[in-house]
Write an enzyme that holds these catalytic residues in place. Structure first.
Site, PDB file in Angstrom:
ATOM      1  N   LYS A  31      40.484  43.810  42.321  1.00  0.00           N
ATOM      2  CA  LYS A  31      39.516  44.573  41.538  1.00  0.00           C
ATOM      3  C   LYS A  31      38.878  45.632  42.425  1.00  0.00           C
ATOM      4  O   LYS A  31      38.305  45.311  43.468  1.00  0.00           O
ATOM      5  CB  LYS A  31      38.445  43.661  40.945  1.00  0.00           C
ATOM      6  CG  LYS A  31      37.537  44.366  39.943  1.00  0.00           C
ATOM      7  CD  LYS A  31      36.511  43.413  39.360  1.00  0.00           C
ATOM      8  CE  LYS A  31      35.747  44.093  38.230  1.00  0.00           C
ATOM      9  NZ  LYS A  31      35.108  45.361  38.644  1.00  0.00           N
ATOM     10  N   ASP A  33      36.170  48.493  43.472  1.00  0.00           N
ATOM     11  CA  ASP A  33      34.739  48.701  43.278  1.00  0.00           C
ATOM     12  C   ASP A  33      34.449  50.194  43.374  1.00  0.00           C
ATOM     13  O   ASP A  33      34.091  50.712  44.427  1.00  0.00           O
ATOM     14  CB  ASP A  33      33.950  47.920  44.340  1.00  0.00           C
ATOM     15  CG  ASP A  33      32.474  47.816  44.002  1.00  0.00           C
ATOM     16  OD1 ASP A  33      32.087  48.207  42.883  1.00  0.00           O
ATOM     17  OD2 ASP A  33      31.705  47.344  44.851  1.00  0.00           O
ATOM     18  N   GLU A 179      35.402  42.545  45.712  1.00  0.00           N
ATOM     19  CA  GLU A 179      34.711  42.168  44.477  1.00  0.00           C
ATOM     20  C   GLU A 179      35.412  41.071  43.691  1.00  0.00           C
ATOM     21  O   GLU A 179      34.759  40.254  43.052  1.00  0.00           O
ATOM     22  CB  GLU A 179      34.537  43.409  43.590  1.00  0.00           C
ATOM     23  CG  GLU A 179      33.623  43.177  42.411  1.00  0.00           C
ATOM     24  CD  GLU A 179      33.368  44.435  41.612  1.00  0.00           C
ATOM     25  OE1 GLU A 179      32.608  44.371  40.637  1.00  0.00           O
ATOM     26  OE2 GLU A 179      33.927  45.496  41.953  1.00  0.00           O
TER      27      GLU A 179
END
Length: 320
Positions: A31, A33, A179
């Site tokens: 993921k 950020d 993240e």
């Protein structure tokens, strides 16, 4: 120059492991950020960047303009995330945040900020290519097309993806201070504008025991109740403000907190230095709450905080 269709980004649904149906049905990506961006490449060497809301943000990222020449003559619509990297090569949202408000700034200010915090585009999907829509194709097919485009360079890249290793990938991102992960169903189509269960985002969460030093009253149906609690931690004998939390509790918990806050009211701010918060009400710093969060800013403030529970078993001096 190719006429490109406007495409609204597909959104992931928050979730947790284990994944529905088992790991073998899902690809796992890190993921990112940063700032979501749909990238329009008409094939003439230019590009247009649009945010998740549809706003044109190209002007804020002059250091990404060279990507416009990546696919000459083809015409493409790509999905990705704009990030800024720290010294360890990790996405640093604070660095990127200095770039996100520069859409209407003078060119000189944009260029100076770009030199301090260079941007990088992580491209993770392709929805249109060479006059043909790909949104109806499966993830694995779009992924194969994306990898064939050669979008690797100083200003853009394609992230890796693994299948059947979600728990391992999540733990690896936790160890690296990232993240979390996004899990994508291998058979999923691209669903423009839809928050889909075919994409599941799983964040790494941390917990901290924080001292409640104040609150912000709600309005309307929340009149007399807290809309946010102001949090702190002990630091060399003082209570240092670390941010506010306004989610995670039920309505009965909110009412219970309101009663506890009312009997602890004081007129002076317990934080040093005092945060500038409009409408803040201060309390004796004796309530302790357990807060989940994803990370901290360089200034020490909690990112993505959520209330987990009251800790009546802890005294303020037990936190830290």
């Amino acid at each position: 120059m190719v006429t490109l269709p406007r495409i609204t980004p597909m959104l992931a649904t928050p979730g947790r492991l284990p994944l529905p149906g088992g790991d073998d049905r899902w690809a796992v990506e890190t993921k990112q950020d940063g700032q979501r961006a749909i990238v329009y490449l008409p094939g003439d060497g230019t590009l247009e960047l649009r945010s998740r809301s549809g706003e044109v943000i190209t002007r804020a990222y002059p250091d990404l303009l060279d990507i416009g020449g990546a696919l000459p003559g083809a015409g493409a619509v790509l999905d990705g995330e704009i990030i800024a990297l720290d010294e360890q090569g990790r996405a640093d949202f604070e660095r990127l945040h200095s770039r996100m408000g520069l859409v209407r700034a003078p060119a000189g200010a944009v260029e100076r900020t770009a030199r301090r915090a260079p941007a990088h585009l992580v491209v993770f999907d392709v929805m249109f290519l060479d006059g043909r829509s790909l949104v109806g194709q499966r993830y694995v097919e779009r992924r194969q097309v994306l990898r064939s485009l050669g979008l690797e360079g100083p200003s853009c890249s394609v992230p890796g993806a693994a299948t059947g290793r979600s728990a391992e990938a999540l733990e690896l991102t936790r160890e690296q201070g990232l993240e979390g992960i996004v899990c994508k169903l291998l058979t999923s189509r691209y669903e423009p504008g839809v928050r889909s269960r075919s994409w599941i985002k799983i964040r790494n969460t941390l917990t901290v025991d924080a001292i409640v030093g104040g609150w912000v009253p709600g309005r309307g149906r929340l009149t007399g109740l807290p809309s946010a609690l102001l949090l702190g931690q002990r630091d060399e004998g003082r209570l240092r403000y670390i941010g506010s939390v306004g989610t995670g509790w039920s309505e009965p918990e909110r009412a219970d907190l309101a009663r506890l806050l009312s009997v602890a009211a004081v007129s002076t701010c317990p934080f040093t230095p005092a945060p500038r918060i409009t409408g803040a009400r201060w309390v004796l710093p004796r309530l302790v709450g357990e807060i989940t969060h994803t990370s901290r800013t360089r200034a020490g403030y909690l990112r993505h905080p959520s209330w987990h529970r009251l800790r009546p078993d802890l005294a303020p001096e037990d936190t830290g």
